[in-house]
Design a protein around this motif. Structure first.
Motif, short mmCIF file in Angstrom:
data_model
loop_
_atom_site.label_atom_id
_atom_site.label_comp_id
_atom_site.label_asym_id
_atom_site.label_seq_id
_atom_site.Cartn_x
_atom_site.Cartn_y
_atom_site.Cartn_z
N ALA A 173 0.82 -1.22 0.00
CA ALA A 173 0.00 0.00 0.00
C ALA A 173 0.85 1.26 0.00
N ARG A 174 1.82 1.30 -0.92
CA ARG A 174 2.66 2.48 -1.09
C ARG A 174 2.32 3.16 -2.41
N PRO A 175 2.14 4.47 -2.44
CA PRO A 175 1.95 5.17 -3.71
C PRO A 175 3.20 5.05 -4.58
N LEU A 176 2.98 4.94 -5.89
CA LEU A 176 4.08 4.78 -6.84
C LEU A 176 3.96 5.80 -7.95
N VAL A 177 4.98 6.64 -8.09
CA VAL A 177 5.07 7.59 -9.20
C VAL A 177 5.91 6.94 -10.28
#
Length: 262
Positions: free
Chosen positions: A162-166
């Motif tokens: 559940a980590r945002p990824l750019v």
């Protein structure tokens, strides 16, 4: 997709409790007076732990701008070494760094730029075996790698944790940026799009042109990498609307931006 419903709730980055030193106050003065950023935004940056996957063409502007912005801990992972042909676009490395590990070289650049940033150089490849263990240490990930296999590994680990990824990509004169955050919900309650919603499972690196074969215009990596850094800062501070479910495309030859949703 009603993205506005997600604004300000992308990820709860910890606020650093310490007051800024006089040197930090001067360094970040333009952020501190910026409406919407201010002291709270700068504290969020200071409290954030960010991982940059790949210290190459896209990783270079990402690393430079996140270090300059005052991200508290900046991790850099890359197993490759600097070569002379990298220096046309990979601006965190110098001629004297040729032959040096890219993660260590980039960390040296970032440390010289801003001594207030904690730096972690991972001089190793990111694989299925270590991806979750490495990414678990960070709040946000930016992927600037140049192959789909590594991108899929990064995306799978970010989704599981559940980590945002750019995510950014470039080729020849064109580039694109998007943000994956399937742990977040749309206004209708459904999950935000996944990596697999944009890239088909049968996509293969052999079907894509390589930088070595087709070339790439150096400043293009600066345009896309800087946009990636902008998305990261937005996610950390809650400013604006990130590129979740949207791909921003840049046509360098015709100087045009466009976007599509997925």
């Amino acid at each position: 997709m009603a993205l506005r419903a997600l604004t300000g709730a992308f990820w709860r980055f910890p606020l650093a409790s310490e007051t800024f030193s006089a040197a930090e106050t001067r360094r970040y003065a333009r952020h501190l007076v910026l409406k919407g950023m201010g002291g709270a935004g700068q504290q969020a940056l200071r409290g954030a732990r960010v991982l940059v996957v790949g210290a190459g063409g896209l990783g270079s502007p990402v690393i430079a701008y996140l270090a300059a912005a005052g991200v508290g801990t900046l991790g850099i992972i890359d197993h490759d070494t600097v070569s002379l042909s990298n220096l046309q676009r990979q601006t965190v490395h110098r001629t004297g760094d040729v032959g040096r590990n890219k993660a260590e070289s980039a960390a040296g650049f970032a440390g010289a730029l801003n001594p207030h940033v904690g730096l972690v150089a991972h001089a190793e490849p990111l694989t299925t075996a270590n991806a979750e263990a490495v990414i678990r240490q960070y709040d946000l990930v930016l992927d600037g790698t140049d192959n789909l296999s590594t991108r899929a590994i990064v995306a799978a680990a970010c989704e599981a944790l559940a980590r945002p990824l750019v995510s950014g990509a470039v080729s020849m004169f064109d580039g694109q940026v998007t943000v994956f955050a399937p742990h977040l919900s749309r206004a209708d309650g459904s999950a935000a799009p996944r990596f697999a919603d944009l890239y088909p499972s049968d996509a293969d690196d052999a079907d894509l042109p390589s930088c070595e074969a087709t070339g790439i215009l150096g400043p293009l990596t600066g345009v896309i990498g800087t946009l990636m850094a902008m998305e990261a800062i937005k996610l950390i501070t809650g400013i604006g609307t990130p590129l979740i479910g949207r791909v921003l495309i840049y046509d360098g030859k015709d100087a045009r931006f466009s976007e599509f949703s997925y």
